[in-house]
Design a protein around this motif. Structure first.
Motif, PDB file in Angstrom:
ATOM      1  N   LEU A 109       0.838  -1.204   0.000  1.00 52.00           N
ATOM      2  CA  LEU A 109       0.000   0.000   0.000  1.00 52.00           C
ATOM      3  C   LEU A 109       0.871   1.250   0.000  1.00 52.00           C
ATOM      4  CD1 LEU A 109      -2.800   1.336   0.408  1.00 52.00           C
ATOM      5  CD2 LEU A 109      -2.450   1.081   2.856  1.00 52.00           C
ATOM      6  N   PHE A 110       1.913   1.248   0.809  1.00 53.23           N
ATOM      7  CA  PHE A 110       2.762   2.424   0.922  1.00 53.23           C
ATOM      8  C   PHE A 110       4.218   2.024   0.647  1.00 53.23           C
ATOM      9  CE2 PHE A 110       3.036   6.579   3.602  1.00 53.23           C
ATOM     10  CZ  PHE A 110       3.784   7.163   2.593  1.00 53.23           C
ATOM     11  N   PHE A 111       4.762   1.138   1.480  1.00 53.58           N
ATOM     12  CA  PHE A 111       6.124   0.673   1.243  1.00 53.58           C
ATOM     13  C   PHE A 111       6.438  -0.527   2.120  1.00 53.58           C
ATOM     14  CE2 PHE A 111       6.459   3.930   4.581  1.00 53.58           C
ATOM     15  CZ  PHE A 111       7.194   3.291   5.553  1.00 53.58           C
ATOM     16  N   ASP A 112       7.526  -1.214   1.793  1.00 57.70           N
ATOM     17  CA  ASP A 112       8.167  -2.160   2.705  1.00 57.70           C
ATOM     18  C   ASP A 112       9.510  -1.532   3.066  1.00 57.70           C
ATOM     19  OD1 ASP A 112       6.267  -4.420   2.156  1.00 57.70           O
ATOM     20  OD2 ASP A 112       7.229  -4.352   0.194  1.00 57.70           O
ATOM     21  N   PHE A 113       9.977  -1.813   4.259  1.00 53.58           N
ATOM     22  CA  PHE A 113      11.236  -1.214   4.716  1.00 53.58           C
ATOM     23  C   PHE A 113      12.054  -2.273   5.441  1.00 53.58           C
ATOM     24  CE2 PHE A 113      13.306   0.823   8.504  1.00 53.58           C
ATOM     25  CZ  PHE A 113      14.329   1.471   7.824  1.00 53.58           C
ATOM     26  N   LEU A 114      13.312  -2.382   5.069  1.00 53.47           N
ATOM     27  CA  LEU A 114      14.211  -3.329   5.731  1.00 53.47           C
ATOM     28  C   LEU A 114      15.594  -2.685   5.886  1.00 53.47           C
ATOM     29  CD1 LEU A 114      14.930  -6.194   6.759  1.00 53.47           C
ATOM     30  CD2 LEU A 114      15.452  -6.816   4.392  1.00 53.47           C
ATOM     31  N   PRO A 115      16.020  -2.426   7.118  1.00 56.99           N
ATOM     32  CA  PRO A 115      17.373  -1.907   7.319  1.00 56.99           C
ATOM     33  C   PRO A 115      18.380  -3.047   7.425  1.00 56.99           C
ATOM     34  CG  PRO A 115      16.139  -1.814   9.390  1.00 56.99           C
ATOM     35  CD  PRO A 115      15.236  -2.480   8.378  1.00 56.99           C
ATOM     36  N   VAL A 116      19.490  -2.923   6.712  1.00 54.52           N
ATOM     37  CA  VAL A 116      20.540  -3.952   6.775  1.00 54.52           C
ATOM     38  C   VAL A 116      21.851  -3.278   7.150  1.00 54.52           C
ATOM     39  CG1 VAL A 116      21.712  -5.803   5.557  1.00 54.52           C
ATOM     40  CG2 VAL A 116      19.384  -5.235   4.937  1.00 54.52           C
ATOM     41  N   ASP A 117      22.498  -3.843   8.156  1.00 53.34           N
ATOM     42  CA  ASP A 117      23.685  -3.232   8.737  1.00 53.34           C
ATOM     43  C   ASP A 117      24.944  -3.868   8.170  1.00 53.34           C
ATOM     44  OD1 ASP A 117      25.303  -1.863  10.438  1.00 53.34           O
ATOM     45  OD2 ASP A 117      23.965  -2.153  12.161  1.00 53.34           O
ATOM     46  N   LEU A 118      25.779  -3.053   7.573  1.00 57.43           N
ATOM     47  CA  LEU A 118      27.010  -3.572   6.976  1.00 57.43           C
ATOM     48  C   LEU A 118      28.111  -3.727   8.013  1.00 57.43           C
ATOM     49  CD1 LEU A 118      27.557  -4.261   4.041  1.00 57.43           C
ATOM     50  CD2 LEU A 118      28.489  -1.991   3.701  1.00 57.43           C
TER      51      LEU A 118
END
Lengths: 168, 192
Positions: free
Chosen positions: B55-64
């Motif tokens: 509907l709006f977005f998916d969000f996934l933070p990935v830490d390097l």
């Protein structure tokens, strides 16, 4: 003056210290639990106060999306923007306010205080932060490109990408 | 655009997965979420409809991790692909550092791919960004299905500038990490 046209940016330790000092005063004066500042693109700048258990990255992403949707709603009813948002909870509530159309100030508060006091003190903080960010962006305008990492850093980061982005 | 915080020594970069509806953008993120080391990623947030359409977005933070003292993180976003959600799509592009275009290889989705690519250029232009000057990769998804367009034709239609491109079957993870690695490296290079 709005600050919405600026691109990449960086913060010095002095910038963040000044921002955190201002947020610290806001919490003390409003009796809020914690305060945070996020950029309109969804990046967390800093949090101050009781942030125990708070997922800052998720908070930043949702707060900026929330505010962006808010802007569109404002446009639909003929307003340029709605400058603040309140989410009222049973125990914890959230007040968010726009800072120069580039940054969002948030205050988490509970029954130790009132929305009126939070709104009043946040309004003063927004004025101070707007001035602070105006100076910060003026420095970027006058100075060099804010972001530049050395080649060695890029090589190491690329190695890390190879190591991390694979099936574990 | 990227943000460096010298006080907390953090660098955050925003990568957006773009493309037509039901092309596999969310599937890419879900696969990454499942397969990367859990200690390196945050919670995945999906603002979706009851039928699991974005509907709006998916969000996934990935830490390097910490690179020469700087904690480096990628924020992965998807946009809703359906045509009528353009306002949401445009909002998510704000501050983007790199773009992945997830195309659907099926013949009947070719028009949707082309429309979505035009829409991407238009929405970026409204922010003053030029896709040809940004980290950008293309993924040709659903390569396992019947009635797919040949690779040469996909490239001719969607990739005239010959940016890095990858064949994928996102539901099986094929091509997902190759795509992510490519765009991540381009974003990192853009910081130097």
């Amino acid at each position: 003056m709005t600050l919405e046209t600026h691109g990449s940016w960086s913060f010095s330790e002095a910038d963040v210290a000044e921002i955190e000092k201002r947020l610290g005063s806001l919490i003390a004066e409003s009796k809020g639990r914690s305060a945070f500042l996020v950029d309109r693109t969804g990046q967390l700048i800093t949090t101050v106060g009781d942030t125990n258990g708070l997922d800052g990255m998720a908070l930043a992403s949702l707060a900026s999306a929330n505010f962006s949707a808010n802007d569109q709603l404002a446009g639909l009813v003929g307003e340029r923007d709605f400058s603040s948002l309140v989410h009222q909870g049973e125990r914890v509530s959230l007040y968010m306010a726009d800072v120069a159309r580039r940054v969002i100030l948030g205050v988490l508060f509970d029954q130790q205080t009132t929305l009126g006091l939070v709104r009043l003190k946040a309004g003063l903080a927004v004025a101070a932060l707007t001035e602070l960010f105006r100076e910060l962006f003026a420095r970027f305008e006058a100075g060099a490109r804010p972001l530049s990492m050395e080649a060695g850093w890029v090589n190491e980061a690329e190695d890390e990408v190879e190591r991390l982005f694979r099936e574990s | 655009m990227s943000m460096i915080n010298y006080a907390s020594r953090e660098i955050n970069c925003k990568i957006v997965y773009y493309g037509p509806g039901l092309g596999g953008k969310t599937t890419n993120l879900e696969y990454i979420f499942e397969k990367v080391n859990p200690e390196t990623r945050g919670k995945m947030i999906s603002l979706a409809t009851e039928t699991e359409r974005t509907l709006f977005f998916d969000f996934l933070p990935v830490d390097l991790g910490s690179i020469r003292g700087f904690k480096t993180r990628f924020h992965l976003y998807t946009v809703p692909g359906q045509v009528y959600y353009n306002a949401s799509r445009k909002l998510i592009l704000k501050g983007v550092d790199g773009v992945v275009f997830v195309s659907d290889s099926q013949m009947e989705r070719m028009d949707a791919n082309i429309d979505s690519m035009h829409n991407l250029y238009e929405n970026l232009a409204e922010y003053g960004y030029d896709l040809r000057e940004m980290p950008f990769v293309i993924q040709y998804n659903k390569r396992d299905l019947p009635s797919i367009v040949g690779l040469d034709e996909l490239r001719a239609q969607l990739n005239p500038d010959s940016v890095p491109d990858f064949e994928a079957v996102a539901v099986k993870g094929i091509g997902v990490f190759d795509t992510l690695k490519a765009v991540s490296k381009l974003v990192l290079k853009s910081l130097s």
